[in-house]
Design a protein around this motif. Structure first.
Motif, PDB file in Angstrom:
ATOM      1  N   SER A 304       0.829  -1.210   0.000  1.00  0.00           N
ATOM      2  CA  SER A 304       0.000   0.000   0.000  1.00  0.00           C
ATOM      3  C   SER A 304       0.858   1.253   0.000  1.00  0.00           C
ATOM      4  O   SER A 304       0.403   2.320  -0.445  1.00  0.00           O
ATOM      5  N   SER A 308      -0.118   4.032  -2.687  1.00  0.00           N
ATOM      6  CA  SER A 308      -0.653   5.326  -2.271  1.00  0.00           C
ATOM      7  C   SER A 308       0.274   6.488  -2.593  1.00  0.00           C
ATOM      8  O   SER A 308      -0.190   7.567  -2.971  1.00  0.00           O
ATOM      9  N   ARG A 460      -4.880  -2.306   4.603  1.00  0.00           N
ATOM     10  CA  ARG A 460      -5.244  -1.445   3.478  1.00  0.00           C
ATOM     11  C   ARG A 460      -5.913  -0.159   3.954  1.00  0.00           C
ATOM     12  O   ARG A 460      -5.941   0.835   3.231  1.00  0.00           O
TER      13      ARG A 460
END
Length: 538
Positions: A304, A308, A460
């Motif tokens: 992640s 991101s 997440r």
């Protein structure tokens, strides 16, 4: 399952999980420039929030879908629900440009929540694979389906290259704008519809869960290496025989040694022509289950980070424009996808899983991720500074820490990302899924697979929030440091707990026997059995 692995079903599930994961990951690299086009004030923190919202959707949906599937003994109803939610999320993403600037952020949140909830079906698919595979084949079967999903997640972002010719502005069709950012959503909706139609005709979704009866409950308590129903009957017969002998033996024969020999002789006369191995229930190792869940969470946290902040990170570090970052990241993701496919082929079509244990693969893969973050860390002692002119004081991001950030070698970063994420990530994904399923043992796994997916979804949720916040308020060094520390802790835990991370059927039964009941074993172990029975009668 009837004692055989249903490879037709496993292959169907592999195809379905591949295309489902493929459509979900289309937006990985294009999401950042797309929301910048909608509203340039949306920064990395907002991207983290959106990624977290997607995780919230998955965390809520996964255990519900898993419980639902277990309850009805089928997976199609929850899977259809997930596909509808995913399709709605993709349709909303396609129409984001039609919303006014104040409303657009809320539309993005709803879109990604629905898309995240749509991925909650993966636990159902894993449960169906576990139900359709024997113990000896389960590692390969789960590697086939889980590996297919990871291949989809990996090469999905590379599909963006197909639509780059449309440009950022695209073509307006009323309220709809078809561009390089929105065209993948159209393909995703087509995939949702095609998946719903295909599984109706090609997938046997039964989890084969028989109704619970008294006999079934007793059967759950006994492990047999041969005939389950016959073994249970023998165990019950032997237990009743012991009670009968104990209650009916004349007083003259109730000395400890005489009574012990009488019971053993009676029981052995019942079992002399049988070979099944009976024992009290093998309970799953809760610590091993927690370690598997925690490892999956840390793996998702590590990935992640790239999902991101990967796009803004490469823009800052290598002074890329939005278009350059999208192109470079898409090309690199193509290489990652090719390597992931290669690893998938090794797992699915060779005996690799019989040569190297799941534990070893997991430990090697976790170490590889640790190495990636170590060699791509912008360490303070590195020389030079990145060019931050367009990221400071422009009224949008204001990343003042940028002036003190040392640059990375562009080729080092992209080669390391392609090699390690292309090899270690699918290794960890395939082996960890197989190990977790075998740690749980036989039986319906819908609920526990859903819980596992929900726990991973927490990463997440927290991962994008933590990574984007530290990126915005501190610097990439902070986000990389968090990953290095967490991966180091996981490696330490695996080294300490390595011996207990084994399939349920390989655990030493002597360690989990209920001491209140004797074990019944093959006639070759009659001596040890006599000793245990005699002792129990003292």
């Amino acid at each position: 399952m009837d004692g055989t692995t249903n490879w037709r079903n496993v292959r169907t599930i592999s195809i379905v999980t591949f295309v489902d994961a493929l459509q979900f990951s289309f937006y990985m690299w294009s999401f950042w420039p797309y929301i910048q086009q909608i509203d340039s004030t949306m920064g990395a923190t907002f991207v983290g929030i959106i990624m977290a919202i997607s995780g919230v959707g998955e965390a809520l949906a996964a255990p519900i879908f898993g419980f639902w599937a277990n309850k009805i003994g089928r997976i199609l109803p929850p899977v259809y629900t997930s596909l509808v939610m995913s399709g709605l999320g993709n349709a909303l993403y396609l129409l984001l440009g039609a919303f006014s600037r104040p409303v657009a952020p809320y539309a993005i949140v709803v879109s990604r929540f629905l898309s995240g909830a749509g991925t909650g079906n993966r636990g159902c698919f894993r449960a169906l694979v576990a139900c359709n595979s024997e113990g000896v084949d389960r590692a390969k079967a789960l590697a086939s389906s889980g590996g297919a999903a990871l291949v989809g997640l990996t090469i999905g972002p590379a599909v963006q290259l197909v639509f780059n010719f449309m440009g950022a502005e695209g073509v307006s069709l009323g309220p709809l704008v078809l561009s390089q950012y929105t065209a993948p959503a159209v393909l995703a909706i087509v995939i949702n519809v095609a998946t719903a139609i295909s599984i109706k005709f090609f997938l046997d979704d039964s989890l084969h869960i028989p109704p619970k009866t008294e006999t079934d409950s007793t059967k759950d308590m006994v492990e047999s290496e041969d005939s389950g129903s016959g073994a249970v009957a023998q165990w019950l017969c032997a237990r009743n025989a012991i009670r009968k002998v104990t209650s009916s033996t004349p007083p003259a024969l109730r000395s400890t040694q005489t009574k012990g020999r009488s019971i053993v002789q009676y029981v052995n006369s019942l079992l002399q022509d049988t070979t099944p191995r009976l024992s009290v229930p093998l309970r799953m190792d809760v610590i091993a289950v927690i370690i598997c869940m925690g490892t999956r969470s840390i793996r998702m946290l590590a990935t992640s980070n790239i999902e991101s902040i990967g796009a803004p990170f490469t823009e800052i570090m290598f002074n890329f424009t939005h278009a350059q970052a999208l192109e470079w990241n898409s090309y690199d993701q193509t290489i990652v996808g090719a390597l992931t496919i290669a690893v998938f082929m090794v797992y699915a079509f060779t005996n690799y899983t019989k040569w190297v244990s799941e534990r070893s693969n997991c430990l090697i893969a976790i170490t590889g991720l640790f190495v990636f973050y170590c060699i791509t860390m912008p360490w303070p002692f590195l020389p030079g500074n990145v060019d931050c002119a367009r990221f400071i004081g422009n009224g949008t991001h204001n990343w003042v820490w940028c002036e003190m950030l040392p640059p990375l070698n562009q080729w080092l970063y992209y080669v390391a990302y392609a090699a390690i994420y292309g090899i270690c990530l699918p290794m960890l994904n395939n082996s960890l899924q197989a190990l977790y399923s075998r740690v749980l043992g036989q039986g319906p796994q819908g609920t526990m697979q859903g819980v596992n997916q929900a726990v991973g979804s927490v990463a997440r949720i927290l991962g994008p929030l933590v990574m984007s916040s530290t990126f915005s308020h501190f610097d990439p060094q902070a986000t990389w440091s968090v990953n290095i520390v967490l991966l180091a802790v996981v490696i330490g835990i695996w080294i300490v707990a390595y011996r207990r991370l084994v399939p349920l059927e390989l655990r030493k039964t002597g360690k989990i026997h209920d001491s209140r009941k004797p074990s019944i074993v093959p006639s070759s172990n009659t001596t040890s059995y006599k000793k245990s029975v005699t002792t129990s009668q003292m």
